[in-house]
Design a protein around this motif. Structure first.
Motif, PDB file in Angstrom:
ATOM      1  N   GLY A 144      31.551  40.099  23.178  1.00  0.00           N
ATOM      2  CA  GLY A 144      30.277  39.414  23.262  1.00  0.00           C
ATOM      3  C   GLY A 144      30.451  37.907  23.253  1.00  0.00           C
TER       4      GLY A 144
ATOM      5  N   HIS B  85      32.104  47.085  27.010  1.00  0.00           N
ATOM      6  CA  HIS B  85      31.972  47.028  25.551  1.00  0.00           C
ATOM      7  C   HIS B  85      30.855  46.011  25.203  1.00  0.00           C
ATOM      8  CE1 HIS B  85      35.550  49.471  25.323  1.00  0.00           C
ATOM      9  NE2 HIS B  85      36.376  48.512  25.677  1.00  0.00           N
ATOM     10  N   ASP B  86      31.073  45.206  24.129  1.00  0.00           N
ATOM     11  CA  ASP B  86      30.066  44.198  23.756  1.00  0.00           C
ATOM     12  C   ASP B  86      29.963  43.070  24.785  1.00  0.00           C
ATOM     13  OD1 ASP B  86      29.274  45.488  21.483  1.00  0.00           O
ATOM     14  OD2 ASP B  86      30.060  44.015  20.064  1.00  0.00           O
TER      15      ASP B  86
ATOM     16  N   TYR C  20      26.653  41.768  26.384  1.00  0.00           N
ATOM     17  CA  TYR C  20      25.722  40.791  25.792  1.00  0.00           C
ATOM     18  C   TYR C  20      25.838  39.394  26.409  1.00  0.00           C
ATOM     19  CZ  TYR C  20      24.842  44.101  21.947  1.00  0.00           C
ATOM     20  OH  TYR C  20      24.484  45.189  21.195  1.00  0.00           O
TER      21      TYR C  20
ATOM     22  N   ARG D  65      23.695  51.645  25.756  1.00  0.00           N
ATOM     23  CA  ARG D  65      24.012  51.823  24.347  1.00  0.00           C
ATOM     24  C   ARG D  65      23.551  50.623  23.514  1.00  0.00           C
ATOM     25  NH1 ARG D  65      29.480  53.910  25.118  1.00  0.00           N
ATOM     26  NH2 ARG D  65      29.025  56.057  24.608  1.00  0.00           N
ATOM     27  N   ARG D  66      23.544  49.443  24.128  1.00  0.00           N
ATOM     28  CA  ARG D  66      23.314  48.208  23.369  1.00  0.00           C
ATOM     29  C   ARG D  66      21.970  47.550  23.689  1.00  0.00           C
ATOM     30  NH1 ARG D  66      28.582  49.065  24.549  1.00  0.00           N
ATOM     31  NH2 ARG D  66      30.155  48.629  22.974  1.00  0.00           N
TER      32      ARG D  66
ATOM     33  N   GLU E 194      35.088  54.120  24.391  1.00  0.00           N
ATOM     34  CA  GLU E 194      34.542  53.685  25.679  1.00  0.00           C
ATOM     35  C   GLU E 194      35.649  53.620  26.738  1.00  0.00           C
ATOM     36  OE1 GLU E 194      30.309  51.462  25.117  1.00  0.00           O
ATOM     37  OE2 GLU E 194      32.035  50.132  24.927  1.00  0.00           O
TER      38      GLU E 194
END
Lengths: 118, 133
Positions: free
Chosen positions: A10, A41-42, A45, A83-84, B24
């Motif tokens: 992120g 993944h993150d 963001y 998911r986020r 993931e």
């Protein structure tokens, strides 16, 4: 060289996003082609327009959007995004949500896949 | 056009729980296996823990994904390797690892293949791209 870039982390929390950005700017300046940028993944963001950093700090999402405006394909993974809570309506312009098939095509078509993250 | 199929390797170096990278990352492998690419996976360092059979994630309150490793061969991901030294350093042997499928003809159980660092290096040198998780 044709290069693809994947970002796992992120914004602000981790240097991966800044390092990837600086890498891409430097690669473009050297005449390399960026086949695409993939957020996983993150990393998803990084491109939300809901972020509002202090004015004297860099605006990471806008920075990615500006790269997208140059015609670089910037893709956010839909599975990681859902998911986020990252959906189309919160993305900055010049970025799209799509599937891991896009990452696959980048890995196949780019001569180098460069990954930023832990 | 077989010679045009690109070799893509995944390295898994992190433990399976505590962060989402390995889970993931597994999702990426399953998708990528559906494409025309020559996929291989190598588990190194704490990544070998991901392959340990008999994990119970109930107390962690997460779904767990050990069962998915059991069908890797069904997804046509059969080139699955594990670093010998990483296993040994953690007191594990091939017998501790999950079964990733069975041989179509002999119905023998297939487990990840144990290889040493030189073999991994040789495989890496042949890859078009390597993705790390």
């Amino acid at each position: 060289m044709k290069i693809a870039v994947t970002i796992y982390e992120g914004p602000y929390n981790h240097e991966a996003s800044d390092s990837a950005y600086n890498f891409i700017v430097a690669a473009l300046a050297k005449g390399h082609e960026i086949r695409g940028i993939f957020f996983y993944h993150d990393g998803v963001y990084n491109v939300t327009k809901l972020m509002e950093p202090p004015q004297d700090d860099r605006h990471i999402a806008n920075r990615w959007s500006e790269l997208g405006a140059k015609g670089i394909d910037i893709v956010v993974c839909i599975a990681a995004a859902k998911r986020r809570g990252i959906v189309d309506s919160v993305l900055v312009p010049n970025v799209r949500i799509s599937g891991l098939g896009q990452l696959t095509m980048m890995a196949i078509e780019a001569e180098r896949m460069v990954i930023f993250g832990d | 056009m077989a010679e045009d199929i690109k070799k893509i390797m995944f390295t898994v170096r992190k433990g399976p729980h505590g962060t989402i990278y390995v889970y993931e990352g597994l999702e990426v492998k399953l998708i990528m296996a559906a494409y025309d690419a020559d996929i291989s996976v190598v588990f190194i360092d704490d990544g070998v823990y991901a392959l340990k059979a008999g994990q119970n994630t109930k107390e962690l309150g997460i779904k767990g994904f050990e069962a998915t490793y059991g069908v890797l061969v069904d997804y046509e991901i059969s080139k699955v390797f594990v670093d010998k030294k990483s296993l040994e350093d953690r007191g594990l042997t091939q017998d501790d690892l999950v079964v990733i499928g069975e041989d179509e003809e002999t119905e023998e159980e297939i487990r990840p293949k144990v290889v040493d660092a030189d073999e991994i290096a040789a495989m890496m040198a042949e890859q078009h791209n390597i993705l790390c998780f």
